[in-house]
Design a protein around this motif. Sequence first.
Motif: not given
Length: 315
Positions: A1-4, A131-133, A155-159
């Motif tokens: 699962m994705k890490t937040v 994912h960054l909140h 985060v964006k650079e990692r997609g």
Amino acid sequence: MKTVVTIGEIVVEIMALDRGFGFDEPLRLSGPYPSGAPAIFIDQVARLGQPCAIVSCVGDDDFGRMNRARLAADGVDVSAIAIDPEAATGSAFVRYRPDGARDFVFNIKHSACGRIALTDAGRRVMAGCDHLHVMGSSLFAPAIVAATEAAIETVKERGGTVSFDPNVRKEMLDLPGMREAFGRVLAKTDLFLPSGPELFLFADAADEMEAAQAILTRGVSCIVVKQGANGARCHVAGRVIDQPAFTAREIDPTGAGDCFGATFVTAWLRGWPLERALALAAASGARAVERQGPMEGVSTLDDLERLVGGAPAST
């Protein structure tokens, strides 16, 4: 699962037991409770079984230890919570007015919260972030804004993806540079989670539909407008989904929006249908208001499924 991951304040909250106006006389108080909008958010994410972490700073005191212990016990990675030996853990005093509005006294900017930075531990956490909140309440100091914007770029650079909850308090809105920071964060946002009128901070529009459409054209892929007891409304390209609120016995609404947002973000990252994500989020918000203390009403997925069972997911 994705890490937040989230970056922001961890505080204790101390609540007046009697309704009224302000803190200009001795009052009966309850607390301290673990708190801070990013902390409540990430605690709810953890309770849903999603890998997650928070970048923050607390003092070397009982308030800091209480918060770290609570987050760790619920499954949050606390390795990037720095402990400052010279600054006290942040605090927030809250009193409810007779109409349900709130007055706050904050000690955040000049507490350990004001020393939040991307330390080596923070950078390690961000290296695994999908994912960054971002909480608008956390953008109260230039150094934290800089750390948040650097994390967004990582985060964006990692997609990866970004969600943004303005969560703005009237006491903070006019801090120098806050409005400009909000605009820069929104420009990188995928999922936007404003509460009611906050939507209009970002669009000069006649109504919610017009404002939402204007923001969607800027690259945001999904908007969820939180409306408290009136439910929520989701805007995506070509669709609007209304979610009614669940009936709840309100004891303390503090943290309900953070729990709602955490639940929706988690479901959205798992690729669940928007109707299911909204229903679970509404259930999370309803459960949160039924407990005293901002972090005391967090829910497991089983808790939410039991409440949602058979209830309409949308109208």
